[in-house]
Design a protein around this motif. Structure first.
Motif, PDB file in Angstrom:
ATOM      1  N   LEU A  93      -6.927  -6.921  -3.415  1.00 15.25           N
ATOM      2  CA  LEU A  93      -6.538  -7.980  -2.477  1.00 15.25           C
ATOM      3  C   LEU A  93      -7.436  -7.968  -1.237  1.00 15.25           C
ATOM      4  CD1 LEU A  93      -2.672  -7.422  -2.801  1.00 15.25           C
ATOM      5  CD2 LEU A  93      -4.023  -9.236  -3.876  1.00 15.25           C
ATOM      6  N   SER A  94      -8.741  -7.822  -1.466  1.00 16.53           N
ATOM      7  CA  SER A  94      -9.640  -7.650  -0.311  1.00 16.53           C
ATOM      8  C   SER A  94      -9.729  -8.910   0.540  1.00 16.53           C
ATOM      9  CB  SER A  94     -11.018  -7.219  -0.792  1.00 16.53           C
ATOM     10  OG  SER A  94     -11.415  -8.046  -1.841  1.00 16.53           O
ATOM     11  N   THR A  95      -9.406 -10.072  -0.016  1.00 21.02           N
ATOM     12  CA  THR A  95      -9.461 -11.285   0.819  1.00 21.02           C
ATOM     13  C   THR A  95      -8.314 -11.332   1.826  1.00 21.02           C
ATOM     14  OG1 THR A  95      -8.209 -12.485  -0.850  1.00 21.02           O
ATOM     15  CG2 THR A  95     -10.611 -12.707  -0.945  1.00 21.02           C
ATOM     16  N   LEU A  96      -7.350 -10.440   1.689  1.00 14.43           N
ATOM     17  CA  LEU A  96      -6.217 -10.429   2.627  1.00 14.43           C
ATOM     18  C   LEU A  96      -6.400  -9.363   3.702  1.00 14.43           C
ATOM     19  CD1 LEU A  96      -3.162 -10.663   0.185  1.00 14.43           C
ATOM     20  CD2 LEU A  96      -4.755 -12.426   0.897  1.00 14.43           C
ATOM     21  N   ASN A  97      -7.634  -9.111   4.102  1.00 16.10           N
ATOM     22  CA  ASN A  97      -7.823  -8.069   5.120  1.00 16.10           C
ATOM     23  C   ASN A  97      -7.289  -8.545   6.476  1.00 16.10           C
ATOM     24  OD1 ASN A  97      -9.916  -9.499   6.600  1.00 16.10           O
ATOM     25  ND2 ASN A  97     -11.168  -9.143   4.781  1.00 16.10           N
ATOM     26  N   LEU A 108      -3.330  -3.221   4.744  1.00 17.61           N
ATOM     27  CA  LEU A 108      -4.064  -4.308   4.082  1.00 17.61           C
ATOM     28  C   LEU A 108      -5.341  -3.773   3.428  1.00 17.61           C
ATOM     29  CD1 LEU A 108      -3.481  -7.033   6.811  1.00 17.61           C
ATOM     30  CD2 LEU A 108      -2.544  -7.042   4.492  1.00 17.61           C
ATOM     31  N   ALA A 109      -5.978  -2.809   4.072  1.00 17.53           N
ATOM     32  CA  ALA A 109      -7.196  -2.228   3.486  1.00 17.53           C
ATOM     33  C   ALA A 109      -6.856  -1.513   2.176  1.00 17.53           C
ATOM     34  CB  ALA A 109      -7.838  -1.256   4.487  1.00 17.53           C
ATOM     35  N   PHE A 110      -5.730  -0.823   2.163  1.00 18.36           N
ATOM     36  CA  PHE A 110      -5.287  -0.119   0.955  1.00 18.36           C
ATOM     37  C   PHE A 110      -5.013  -1.124  -0.169  1.00 18.36           C
ATOM     38  CE2 PHE A 110      -2.231   2.073  -1.762  1.00 18.36           C
ATOM     39  CZ  PHE A 110      -2.692   3.386  -1.782  1.00 18.36           C
ATOM     40  N   TRP A 111      -4.399  -2.240   0.173  1.00 17.89           N
ATOM     41  CA  TRP A 111      -4.138  -3.273  -0.842  1.00 17.89           C
ATOM     42  C   TRP A 111      -5.450  -3.816  -1.414  1.00 17.89           C
ATOM     43  CZ3 TRP A 111       0.149  -6.944   1.590  1.00 17.89           C
ATOM     44  CH2 TRP A 111       1.312  -6.184   1.794  1.00 17.89           C
ATOM     45  N   GLY A 112      -6.435  -3.937  -0.524  1.00 16.93           N
ATOM     46  CA  GLY A 112      -7.736  -4.418  -0.987  1.00 16.93           C
ATOM     47  C   GLY A 112      -8.361  -3.461  -1.984  1.00 16.93           C
ATOM     48  N   GLU A 113      -8.283  -2.193  -1.617  1.00 14.63           N
ATOM     49  CA  GLU A 113      -8.921  -1.161  -2.437  1.00 14.63           C
ATOM     50  C   GLU A 113      -8.189  -0.942  -3.765  1.00 14.63           C
ATOM     51  OE1 GLU A 113      -9.018   3.523  -1.807  1.00 14.63           O
ATOM     52  OE2 GLU A 113      -9.539   2.383   0.000  1.00 14.63           O
ATOM     53  N   ARG A 172       0.631 -18.234   4.508  1.00 16.23           N
ATOM     54  CA  ARG A 172      -0.650 -18.320   3.790  1.00 16.23           C
ATOM     55  C   ARG A 172      -0.432 -18.878   2.382  1.00 16.23           C
ATOM     56  NH1 ARG A 172      -3.031 -15.348   0.016  1.00 16.23           N
ATOM     57  NH2 ARG A 172      -1.362 -13.793  -0.006  1.00 16.23           N
ATOM     58  N   MET A 173       0.553 -18.341   1.675  1.00 10.89           N
ATOM     59  CA  MET A 173       0.803 -18.789   0.304  1.00 10.89           C
ATOM     60  C   MET A 173       1.236 -20.256   0.281  1.00 10.89           C
ATOM     61  SD  MET A 173       2.942 -15.477  -1.008  1.00 10.89           S
ATOM     62  CE  MET A 173       2.181 -13.974  -1.612  1.00 10.89           C
ATOM     63  N   THR A 174       2.055 -20.647   1.252  1.00 12.34           N
ATOM     64  CA  THR A 174       2.586 -22.019   1.247  1.00 12.34           C
ATOM     65  C   THR A 174       1.492 -23.038   1.569  1.00 12.34           C
ATOM     66  OG1 THR A 174       4.714 -21.142   1.941  1.00 12.34           O
ATOM     67  CG2 THR A 174       4.412 -23.509   2.143  1.00 12.34           C
TER      68      THR A 174
END
Lengths: 180, 563
Positions: free
Chosen positions: B147-151, B138-143, B541-543
């Motif tokens: 997608l930092s709100t999905l930590n 998740l951290a990698f996705w943020g960086e 989360r998406m739903t």
């Protein structure tokens, strides 16, 4: 569509085949658009044609070796059952996959196809288990994608059907489904 | 409760009778199910939300939206099967419950891909391993994808809801012998051997998770969210393939458009057409057909793709295997297939360095293992006869984090069916070699008599020293190195801006105003863990956001009233 339609794996195999230059002129003719006209189809209405049953029989004997009963009526009965189960397995495949397999079997059913793809000299009905095994072994170790594709298509389908069959379970010590 | 209270053992057929069947009961009380044996499809259906798929993402979405009071339609291309059909036989299961009759492979045929195709999708046939998304992923996705709100902290409430809803908890029963080999080996080499969380309730420990759970113990979508949605009035179409969206014509320079309808094709179980197409109109469409079928649907629909991202960066956790023959009887077909794992070899190098791998076990069913083990003739026979003593380890490579790990691309065959082109390159092959080395070391440490990495040129090695030297000398090339995969992710990646992703962080398509994607295809990389928990929690989360946008309702996947 914005995506370029991709060739099916079978047509990709044919293209690579030509590119690899493995075959003689006759093979190029067979591998071209005339395949269906020049040879007997590998699958008829989704089932193994008579030549394909012969081909698959040779592959099964080579792959399964002495897991099959010794030569005689018991072996023939086991092989006949296996061919029927191959048909059932193939019937469950989606049309595109069945089409690819059909084309491969059609090609392998011709002498140039058999020679070019597998390096097998004897016709399927006459090839010894040792001869087919040796050719499969070479294909299994090949670094050419095409030969590996053919090897896995033949070996894996046979293995899946053979070992899924309850008739094989005692050989491998598998007691079958557990209910407790 | 003793299992003998509620069953009759009818012998070798594998069917277990006397088990309550929630599907049969639901159909009897009037669930709206059509398609296949459940009756012909109408020419058109109008609904609030049409959900394509019925697996991990679709199931969660369906239950939550139905609970929000929306009229939900679920469209599944596979059949509706239930515990009474699950006879624990590989011959039935692969043909009936898996994509392409169990024959799905990558385009060059180098990697078999096991994906579900039935109501419940892959959750009906997975091995029940349930891991929270690793924090570092998740951290990698943020960086990298904004997608930092999905930590990890932000995802925690969603993980908790999923774990409660699906009864996810550590496997406290004794691990089966195959998993004990892994645990013993890991402990001997000084590496932790944690216990896996599983989504089961009253599990009989049969070991047939991959063949459909015959006792309804596995909390798949088939027995949880889909029945809940149907009880709330949702409609389920089975044996119905979503062919393509009809999109609004392009207006001006904007790439933004809407889907006006979805054209669906009733199909036979082999995928052949079976009747006239159906036109579905919905206020919103949720695509959740899995990471090969979802991008393919959007490709067939000519969906806007201004940055050429659709279908790209599709990941597999390419998986390699190592078989060992143990001195003791293992009977690796019996008992929960996943109980012990190791993440040690994911965490011992930089995320974007050499590829890391997760270690797990695989169920030792004869069809699965002997088809993928390698060998012909006398070698195959020898390996087949050693099956009761055989333990199988797998190493799942974490792809998508290094510049040389770009995954594959989903393309369309001439008939419109999808194929995943996934080149096996030198970066992955070096990972396969390292994973084979590790697994052989662990297996010898656990007492193996011989070890055989799944590689066409490998032999059955008798000692760690022999295996080490041989594996280091083997050529690692595609095809001769045996790969398989049961995890498909990516292809409709999410990102904080349209240039980096197909969908927004909330799952909505960047260019299609009424289309969202709620499945593993939204992952920007692989996960480095079995993906079901991540699919569930992202979908939840998406739903929740989608329900808020569509009708202002607040919904959760798990509410206290369900406890």
């Amino acid at each position: 569509m914005n995506a370029t339609p991709m060739s099916s794996p079978a047509s990709m195999q044919r293209r690579r085949f030509l590119k690899l230059g493995l075959g003689a002129t006759a093979l190029l003719a067979v591998a071209g658009a005339g395949t269906a006209l020049l040879s007997k189809p590998g699958l008829i209405e989704g089932r193994l044609s008579a030549p394909s049953r012969q081909l698959m029989r040779a592959i099964t004997v080579a792959v399964c070796g002495d897991l099959l009963p010794p030569e005689g009526p018991a072996r023939e009965a086991r092989l006949a059952r296996h061919m029927d189960q191959l048909d059932r397995q193939i019937a469950g495949f989606p049309p595109a996959l069945r089409g690819d397999l059909g084309q491969l079997l059609t090609l392998l059913g011709t002498a140039p196809g058999r020679l070019g793809l597998m390096g097998l000299r004897s016709p399927w009905a006459e090839a010894s288990a040792a001869e087919v095994q040796a050719r499969l072994q070479v294909m299994g170790h090949s670094s050419l994608a095409l030969r590996q594709q053919v090897f896995h298509a033949l070996r894996d389908l046979n293995c899946l059907v053979f070992f899924n069959d309850p008739a094989s379970w005692a050989l491998v010590g598998y007691p079958g489904p557990r209910t407790n | 409760m003793s299992s003998s209270d509620i069953r009759d053992n009818d012998g070798p057929s594998g069917a277990i009778t006397g088990i309550p069947d929630p599907i049969a009961e639901g159909l009897a009380r009037g669930w709206k199910v059509r398609g296949g044996p459940h009756g012909a499809l109408p020419e058109r259906i109008d609904c609030d939300v049409a959900i394509i798929g019925s697996g991990a993402g679709a199931g969660v979405t369906a239950e939550m939206l139905a609970r929000a009071g929306l009229q939900v339609l679920i469209i599944e291309e596979g059949p509706l099967k239930s515990s009474r059909d699950f006879r624990q036989r590989e011959s039935d299961a692969y043909t009936q419950l898996y994509q392409e009759g169990g024959g799905r492979k990558t385009a060059d045929q180098a990697i078999p891909v096991l994906q579900g195709r039935c109501v419940g999708g892959s959750t009906t046939v997975n091995w029940a391993g349930s891991f929270r998304t690793p924090a570092e992923t998740l951290a990698f996705w943020g960086e990298r994808f904004g997608l930092s709100t999905l930590n990890f902290d932000a995802m925690q409430p969603w993980f908790e809801q999923v774990e409660k809803r699906l009864n996810i908890s550590p496997w406290l029963t004794e691990a089966n012998a195959n998993n004990q080999v892994l645990r013993r080996g890991l402990e001997k080499v000084g590496v932790p051997a944690p216990t896996i969380n599983r989504n089961v309730k009253g599990c009989w420990n049969l070991g047939s998770c991959g063949l459909g759970c015959p006792t309804n113990a596995k909390q798949s979508m088939l027995v949880t969210t889909i029945p809940a949605a149907l009880d709330l009035g949702a409609t389920l179409l089975v044996q119905t393939r979503a062919e393509r969206f009809e999109l609004q014509s392009k207006l001006g320079n904007s790439d933004e458009r809407e889907a006006e309808a979805l054209i669906c094709q009733p199909i036979q179980t082999d995928g052949s057409p079976a009747g006239a197409p159906l036109r579905v109109r919905a206020k919103h469409f949720v695509v959740a057909g899995g990471a090969i079928n979802s991008p393919a649907l959007l490709l067939r629909s000519d969906a806007p793709d201004p940055f050429n991202l659709l279908g790209r960066r599709t990941f597999l956790h390419p998986t390699v295997a190592s078989c060992s023959v143990m001195p003791e009887v293992v009977n690796g077909w019996a008992g929960a297939p996943l109980a012990v794992y190791s993440d040690h070899f994911l965490s011992t190098q930089a995320m974007d360095g050499v590829i890391g791998y997760k270690l797990e076990t695989a169920p030792v069913h004869p069809g699965l293992v002997l088809t993928n083990l390698g060998g012909i003739g006398s070698k195959l026979a020898e390996r087949a006869r050693a099956l009761p003593q055989t333990a199988v380890l797998i190493g799942l490579l974490r792809d998508g984090f290094h510049p040389d790990s770009i995954g594959g691309s989903v393309k369309l065959r001439r008939d419109g069916s999808p194929a995943l082109d996934y080149p096996v390159n030198a970066y992955l092959l070096e990972g396969a070699r390292r994973a084979h080395l590790t697994m052989a070391e662990v297996q010898f440490a656990a007492g193996a008599r011989s070890v055989h990495p799944v590689h066409e040129l490998a032999q059955d090695y008798r000692s760690w020293a022999e295996a080490k030297a041989a594996i280091q000398a083997l050529p690692y090339k595609p095809f001769i190195t045996g790969f398989a995969s049961a995890h498909v992710m990516g292809g409709c990646g999410m990102a904080a801006d349209a240039a980096r992703g197909v969908v927004r962080p909330d799952g909505q398509h960047w260019q299609l105003r009424n289309v969202s994607v709620h499945d593993g295809s939204t992952f920007p990389t692989s996960i480095g863990a079995n993906p079901q928990m991540t699919v569930y929690s992202q979908a939840a989360r998406m739903t929740a956001g989608l329900a808020r946008r569509l009708n202002g309702r607040e919904v959760r996947l798990f509410s206290p009233s369900q406890s």
